[in-house]
Scaffold this motif. Structure first.
Motif, PDB file in Angstrom:
ATOM      1  N   CYS A  30       0.834  -1.205   0.000  1.00  0.00           N
ATOM      2  CA  CYS A  30       0.000   0.000   0.000  1.00  0.00           C
ATOM      3  C   CYS A  30       0.870   1.256   0.000  1.00  0.00           C
ATOM      4  N   VAL A  31       1.877   1.275   0.838  1.00  0.00           N
ATOM      5  CA  VAL A  31       2.773   2.429   0.932  1.00  0.00           C
ATOM      6  C   VAL A  31       3.542   2.615  -0.376  1.00  0.00           C
ATOM      7  N   ARG A  37      -5.785  -0.691   0.842  1.00  0.00           N
ATOM      8  CA  ARG A  37      -5.699  -2.136   1.093  1.00  0.00           C
ATOM      9  C   ARG A  37      -6.642  -2.940   0.191  1.00  0.00           C
ATOM     10  N   GLY A  38      -7.857  -2.452   0.003  1.00  0.00           N
ATOM     11  CA  GLY A  38      -8.813  -3.142  -0.857  1.00  0.00           C
ATOM     12  C   GLY A  38      -8.325  -3.251  -2.293  1.00  0.00           C
ATOM     13  N   GLY A  39      -7.727  -2.173  -2.787  1.00  0.00           N
ATOM     14  CA  GLY A  39      -7.183  -2.177  -4.149  1.00  0.00           C
ATOM     15  C   GLY A  39      -6.046  -3.161  -4.309  1.00  0.00           C
ATOM     16  N   ILE A  40      -5.174  -3.218  -3.316  1.00  0.00           N
ATOM     17  CA  ILE A  40      -4.042  -4.157  -3.359  1.00  0.00           C
ATOM     18  C   ILE A  40      -4.544  -5.592  -3.299  1.00  0.00           C
ATOM     19  N   MET A  41      -5.531  -5.846  -2.458  1.00  0.00           N
ATOM     20  CA  MET A  41      -6.088  -7.206  -2.350  1.00  0.00           C
ATOM     21  C   MET A  41      -6.669  -7.645  -3.697  1.00  0.00           C
ATOM     22  N   GLU A  54       1.575 -17.031  -5.899  1.00  0.00           N
ATOM     23  CA  GLU A  54       0.726 -17.903  -5.101  1.00  0.00           C
ATOM     24  C   GLU A  54       0.309 -17.082  -3.896  1.00  0.00           C
ATOM     25  N   TRP A  55      -1.002 -16.954  -3.694  1.00  0.00           N
ATOM     26  CA  TRP A  55      -1.504 -16.078  -2.643  1.00  0.00           C
ATOM     27  C   TRP A  55      -2.938 -16.453  -2.320  1.00  0.00           C
ATOM     28  N   GLN A  56      -3.290 -16.318  -1.060  1.00  0.00           N
ATOM     29  CA  GLN A  56      -4.668 -16.559  -0.626  1.00  0.00           C
ATOM     30  C   GLN A  56      -5.107 -15.408   0.267  1.00  0.00           C
ATOM     31  N   ARG A  57      -6.336 -15.018   0.095  1.00  0.00           N
ATOM     32  CA  ARG A  57      -6.887 -13.915   0.887  1.00  0.00           C
ATOM     33  C   ARG A  57      -6.859 -14.223   2.382  1.00  0.00           C
ATOM     34  N   SER A  58      -6.943 -15.510   2.749  1.00  0.00           N
ATOM     35  CA  SER A  58      -6.942 -15.890   4.166  1.00  0.00           C
ATOM     36  C   SER A  58      -5.584 -15.653   4.831  1.00  0.00           C
ATOM     37  N   GLU A  59      -4.510 -15.618   4.048  1.00  0.00           N
ATOM     38  CA  GLU A  59      -3.161 -15.308   4.551  1.00  0.00           C
ATOM     39  C   GLU A  59      -2.575 -14.197   3.681  1.00  0.00           C
ATOM     40  N   PRO A  60      -3.051 -12.962   3.854  1.00  0.00           N
ATOM     41  CA  PRO A  60      -2.707 -11.895   2.913  1.00  0.00           C
ATOM     42  C   PRO A  60      -1.223 -11.543   2.822  1.00  0.00           C
ATOM     43  N   ASP A  61      -0.460 -11.761   3.878  1.00  0.00           N
ATOM     44  CA  ASP A  61       0.954 -11.383   3.837  1.00  0.00           C
ATOM     45  C   ASP A  61       1.872 -12.510   3.371  1.00  0.00           C
ATOM     46  N   LYS A  62       1.313 -13.647   3.006  1.00  0.00           N
ATOM     47  CA  LYS A  62       2.115 -14.770   2.500  1.00  0.00           C
ATOM     48  C   LYS A  62       2.003 -14.787   0.979  1.00  0.00           C
ATOM     49  N   ILE A  63       3.023 -14.283   0.312  1.00  0.00           N
ATOM     50  CA  ILE A  63       3.043 -14.180  -1.151  1.00  0.00           C
ATOM     51  C   ILE A  63       4.256 -14.959  -1.658  1.00  0.00           C
ATOM     52  N   ASP A  64       4.036 -15.863  -2.594  1.00  0.00           N
ATOM     53  CA  ASP A  64       5.123 -16.588  -3.240  1.00  0.00           C
ATOM     54  C   ASP A  64       5.134 -16.212  -4.717  1.00  0.00           C
ATOM     55  N   VAL A  65       6.272 -15.734  -5.201  1.00  0.00           N
ATOM     56  CA  VAL A  65       6.390 -15.325  -6.597  1.00  0.00           C
ATOM     57  C   VAL A  65       6.635 -16.560  -7.464  1.00  0.00           C
ATOM     58  N   LEU A  66       5.803 -16.748  -8.465  1.00  0.00           N
ATOM     59  CA  LEU A  66       5.970 -17.850  -9.411  1.00  0.00           C
ATOM     60  C   LEU A  66       6.654 -17.362 -10.683  1.00  0.00           C
ATOM     61  N   GLU A  67       6.276 -16.162 -11.119  1.00  0.00           N
ATOM     62  CA  GLU A  67       6.836 -15.565 -12.318  1.00  0.00           C
ATOM     63  C   GLU A  67       7.024 -14.076 -12.056  1.00  0.00           C
ATOM     64  N   ALA A  68       8.260 -13.607 -12.141  1.00  0.00           N
ATOM     65  CA  ALA A  68       8.568 -12.235 -11.734  1.00  0.00           C
ATOM     66  C   ALA A  68       8.312 -11.196 -12.824  1.00  0.00           C
TER      67      ALA A  68
END
Length: 76
Positions: A30-31, A37-41, A54-68
């Motif tokens: 966001c910063v 926050r809604g826009g980023i989600m 790879e990302w799930q709304r239930s764990e918003p801060d856990k992001i795994d990059v598959l393709e950069a």
């Protein structure tokens, strides 16, 4: 094809994780992007659906990059 904000968020996540060895939190995104926050989600949902991350709304801060980087479309 990704929109400008989707491409920007993907690049921020990729560059941040390369430099800091962890992905940014939703609040950090966001910063860095100036979005709420809604826009980023919403952007993260699109990137996950398109299989850039790879990302799930239930764990918003856990992001795994598959393709950069954005994939090249046909004829490019």
């Amino acid at each position: 094809m990704l929109s400008d904000i989707e491409r920007k968020v993907l690049r921020v996540i990729s560059n941040y994780s390369a430099g800091r060895r962890r992905t940014p939190t939703v609040d950090e995104l966001c910063v860095k992007t100036g979005r709420n926050r809604g826009g980023i989600m919403t952007v993260l949902e699109v990137l996950a659906k398109e299989e850039y991350i790879e990302w799930q709304r239930s764990e918003p801060d856990k992001i795994d990059v598959l393709e950069a980087w954005e994939r090249k479309g046909p004829g490019r």
